[in-house]
Design an enzyme around this catalytic site. Sequence first.
Site, PDB file in Angstrom:
ATOM      1  N   CYS A  84     -49.570 -83.808 -22.463  1.00 17.61           N
ATOM      2  CA  CYS A  84     -49.016 -82.703 -22.531  1.00 17.61           C
ATOM      3  C   CYS A  84     -48.818 -81.918 -21.177  1.00 17.61           C
ATOM      4  CB  CYS A  84     -49.240 -81.641 -23.510  1.00 17.61           C
ATOM      5  SG  CYS A  84     -48.224 -80.089 -23.494  1.00 17.61           S
TER       6      CYS A  84
ATOM      7  N   GLY B 197     -30.978 -69.781 -47.061  1.00 15.19           N
ATOM      8  CA  GLY B 197     -31.554 -69.746 -48.316  1.00 15.19           C
ATOM      9  C   GLY B 197     -32.514 -70.898 -48.580  1.00 15.19           C
TER      10      GLY B 197
ATOM     11  N   CYS C 197     -47.542 -79.073 -20.513  1.00 15.02           N
ATOM     12  CA  CYS C 197     -47.441 -77.480 -20.521  1.00 15.02           C
ATOM     13  C   CYS C 197     -48.060 -76.648 -19.519  1.00 15.02           C
ATOM     14  CB  CYS C 197     -47.411 -77.125 -21.973  1.00 15.02           C
ATOM     15  SG  CYS C 197     -49.168 -76.737 -22.352  1.00 15.02           S
TER      16      CYS C 197
ATOM     17  N   GLN D 125     -24.876 -70.568 -48.708  1.00 21.33           N
ATOM     18  CA  GLN D 125     -26.155 -70.291 -49.698  1.00 21.33           C
ATOM     19  C   GLN D 125     -26.065 -71.202 -50.852  1.00 21.33           C
ATOM     20  OE1 GLN D 125     -28.743 -68.413 -49.279  1.00 21.33           O
ATOM     21  NE2 GLN D 125     -28.119 -67.434 -47.283  1.00 21.33           N
TER      22      GLN D 125
ATOM     23  N   HIS E  68     -47.856 -74.025 -25.279  1.00 17.01           N
ATOM     24  CA  HIS E  68     -48.371 -75.186 -25.564  1.00 17.01           C
ATOM     25  C   HIS E  68     -47.483 -75.552 -26.755  1.00 17.01           C
ATOM     26  CE1 HIS E  68     -50.297 -78.834 -26.568  1.00 17.01           C
ATOM     27  NE2 HIS E  68     -50.479 -78.407 -27.908  1.00 17.01           N
TER      28      HIS E  68
ATOM     29  N   ASP F  17     -28.884 -63.735 -35.330  1.00 17.01           N
ATOM     30  CA  ASP F  17     -28.712 -63.722 -36.755  1.00 17.01           C
ATOM     31  C   ASP F  17     -27.998 -62.612 -37.292  1.00 17.01           C
ATOM     32  OD1 ASP F  17     -30.658 -61.735 -36.739  1.00 17.01           O
ATOM     33  OD2 ASP F  17     -32.305 -63.043 -37.797  1.00 17.01           O
ATOM     34  N   SER F  18     -27.855 -62.610 -38.541  1.00 16.38           N
ATOM     35  CA  SER F  18     -26.819 -61.824 -39.184  1.00 16.38           C
ATOM     36  C   SER F  18     -27.584 -60.462 -39.369  1.00 16.38           C
ATOM     37  CB  SER F  18     -26.020 -62.230 -40.367  1.00 16.38           C
ATOM     38  OG  SER F  18     -27.128 -62.433 -41.366  1.00 16.38           O
ATOM     39  N   GLY F  19     -28.905 -60.447 -39.473  1.00 18.19           N
ATOM     40  CA  GLY F  19     -29.721 -59.347 -40.082  1.00 18.19           C
ATOM     41  C   GLY F  19     -29.911 -59.477 -41.547  1.00 18.19           C
ATOM     42  N   GLY F  20     -29.056 -60.327 -42.384  1.00 21.02           N
ATOM     43  CA  GLY F  20     -29.277 -60.298 -43.923  1.00 21.02           C
ATOM     44  C   GLY F  20     -30.747 -60.691 -43.996  1.00 21.02           C
ATOM     45  N   PHE F  21     -31.286 -61.649 -43.619  1.00 22.05           N
ATOM     46  CA  PHE F  21     -32.558 -62.124 -43.865  1.00 22.05           C
ATOM     47  C   PHE F  21     -33.571 -61.004 -43.842  1.00 22.05           C
ATOM     48  CE2 PHE F  21     -36.605 -63.846 -43.068  1.00 22.05           C
ATOM     49  CZ  PHE F  21     -36.975 -64.806 -44.325  1.00 22.05           C
TER      50      PHE F  21
ATOM     51  N   ASP G 292     -34.696 -72.787 -36.123  1.00 25.69           N
ATOM     52  CA  ASP G 292     -35.450 -71.934 -35.405  1.00 25.69           C
ATOM     53  C   ASP G 292     -36.441 -71.452 -36.275  1.00 25.69           C
ATOM     54  OD1 ASP G 292     -33.672 -70.219 -37.606  1.00 25.69           O
ATOM     55  OD2 ASP G 292     -34.953 -68.639 -36.779  1.00 25.69           O
TER      56      ASP G 292
ATOM     57  N   CYS H  24     -51.854 -77.126 -20.506  1.00 27.30           N
ATOM     58  CA  CYS H  24     -52.480 -78.505 -20.648  1.00 27.30           C
ATOM     59  C   CYS H  24     -52.459 -79.013 -19.253  1.00 27.30           C
ATOM     60  CB  CYS H  24     -51.765 -79.262 -21.406  1.00 27.30           C
ATOM     61  SG  CYS H  24     -51.828 -78.977 -23.219  1.00 27.30           S
TER      62      CYS H  24
ATOM     63  N   ASP I  32     -24.775 -62.114 -44.682  1.00 27.52           N
ATOM     64  CA  ASP I  32     -24.971 -63.061 -45.800  1.00 27.52           C
ATOM     65  C   ASP I  32     -26.055 -62.279 -46.744  1.00 27.52           C
ATOM     66  OD1 ASP I  32     -27.394 -63.500 -44.126  1.00 27.52           O
ATOM     67  OD2 ASP I  32     -27.605 -65.554 -45.537  1.00 27.52           O
TER      68      ASP I  32
HETATM   69 ZN   LIG Z   1     -49.674 -78.161 -23.565  1.00 27.70          ZN
END
Ligand SMILES: [Zn+2]
Length: 387
Positions: free
Chosen positions: A311, A222, A313, A195, A342, A98-102, A273, A316, A152
């Site tokens: 599941c 945003g 994973c 934005q 999970h 990411d840009s770091g802005g947030f 994300d 599970c 941004d």
């Molecule tokens: Zn699972």
Amino acid sequence: MTGAARFEVVVPPPADGSTRARVGRLTLPHGEVETPTFMPVGTNATVKALHPDDLVEVGAQIILANTYHLYLRPGHERIERLGGLHRFMGWDGPILTDSGGFQVVSLADLRVVDDEGVTFRSHLDGSLHRFTPEYAVEVQMALGADVAVAFDQPVPPHSSSRVTVRDAAERTHRWAERSLAAHTRPDQALFGIVQGGLEPDLRAESTRRIASLPFDGICIGGLAGDETPAERAAALDVAVPLLAGDGRVRYLMGLGSPLDLLEAVHRGMDLFDSVMPARVARNGQLWVPGGRINIRNERYRDDPRPVQEDCACLLCRRFSRAYLAHLFRAEELLAYRLATCHNLTFTLDFMTGIRAALRAGTFPEGLPALRSRAARPITRAAAVQPA
Ligand SMILES: [Zn+2]
């Protein structure tokens, strides 16, 4: 455009307008990404509690790392000297920074925004730093992710005045052009950020401005803040139609609950994300179809069943709810790894299900079933109510 990212729409939205959802393929220097998909967040060049092999296991196709955090510690120049971010963290798949802005706006202790950039104090040690669009791009070029993002100025969508939103959007547009001019790494794509908050005309203007620039992908920023789902949907219904003829990938930044992902895919977004699935996992909240399990609840201490029957994973397929409940109570480190595996598997399987429905042409009529399968993460309101 750098040419480091190529995006193809594999299954376009149906002509009847019932959804803007689509299946795409994003080709990056370190691999292909099928969209729509979710990017687990590796804030400090690690998805907390997971080994890179676990990321392959949960089905991650691309992960996100945070420019702000890696700049402060261990430092982008050190990572560059050590061969770049992929080698440093032992992950050979695609990465987006990411840009770091947030983070600068939301985490740093002191921040002063001017037209040139942002001055801020590190949340780690209070030291003084400054990011300009040029410097944020320089840091990201040193880190060497597949995708960098223009610097941004995000603002909280619901609680910001129109003037604040307008000024931040206009600054973001000027910074977008400066980010493009500063970016010279041909093996790294650069995405731009729209934005404009919740104001339809500002959101539309920002979308047009950013889309007019030669970025490799379009981020919608945003949102995923303090707005309601209806407000977010309305903002997407302004921005996405303006990108209808645009061949680039669309990334909605910061969204993580399965139901929110589904609604944004329906409105035409491709990439997402959030730290949310992993963060709630470390608090003992396990996502299951249509709900969630609080593994700290007394009743799971004798429950021999897996967290989720269907599941596959790491958790599970081998361990019971009772065992995980024990690990959390004993504060054993394995608890965090298994729970995170999970929730990320649940999230990424959910996205796989969405892609399958889109491929089969059954997405519009399958929406109610997908909505009911989406896990319900704990909300702020629910968090303060007794179980
Ligand atoms: Zn699972």
